[in-house]
Design a protein around this motif. Structure first.
Motif, mmCIF file in Angstrom:
data_model
loop_
_atom_site.group_PDB
_atom_site.id
_atom_site.type_symbol
_atom_site.label_atom_id
_atom_site.label_comp_id
_atom_site.label_asym_id
_atom_site.label_seq_id
_atom_site.Cartn_x
_atom_site.Cartn_y
_atom_site.Cartn_z
ATOM 1 N N GLY A 27 0.549 -1.239 -0.025
ATOM 2 C CA GLY A 27 0.063 -0.052 -0.187
ATOM 3 C C GLY A 27 0.769 1.259 -0.021
ATOM 4 N N ALA A 31 0.922 4.051 -2.874
ATOM 5 C CA ALA A 31 0.953 5.536 -2.613
ATOM 6 C C ALA A 31 1.923 6.183 -3.086
ATOM 7 N N ASP A 32 3.127 5.869 -3.014
ATOM 8 C CA ASP A 32 4.237 6.507 -3.452
ATOM 9 C C ASP A 32 4.319 6.601 -4.904
ATOM 10 N N THR A 36 -4.357 6.023 -6.537
ATOM 11 C CA THR A 36 -5.319 6.547 -5.673
ATOM 12 C C THR A 36 -5.811 5.830 -4.551
ATOM 13 N N ASP A 37 -6.625 6.201 -3.799
ATOM 14 C CA ASP A 37 -7.003 5.611 -2.546
ATOM 15 C C ASP A 37 -7.882 4.445 -2.810
ATOM 16 N N ILE A 40 -5.661 1.863 -4.209
ATOM 17 C CA ILE A 40 -5.019 1.185 -3.059
ATOM 18 C C ILE A 40 -5.990 0.245 -2.299
#
Length: 77
Positions: A27, A31-32, A36-37, A40
């Motif tokens: 995750g 994110a890095d 997007t949320d 993920i």
């Protein structure tokens, strides 16, 4: 002496920790990379499903090996 049930419970807990750490690391990596949320969350959901299957397979193989020391297994080697 550790019983079979205690050994399997300890092993299951260890696998749970390893799976959660891998999912967390994935995750953070996503994110890095700019995911997007929602992306993920979808990836985490897939990883959790795969983790459940993988854990069951691993525990079955470990249990088989612990019950029968003479049982040949390439999966644990």
């Amino acid at each position: 002496m550790t019983t079979f049930a205690e050994c399997m419970a300890w092993t299951a807990a260890s696998l749970d920790r390893q799976i959660e750490k891998a999912i967390e690391d994935n995750g953070l990596f996503l994110a890095d990379m700019g995911a997007t949320d929602d992306e993920i969350a979808a990836h985490v959901a897939i990883c959790r499903e795969e983790g459940v299957r993988w854990k069951a397979e691993v525990l079955a193989e470990i249990g088989r090996g612990l019950r029968d020391w003479d049982a040949p297994t390439g999966k644990l080697q």
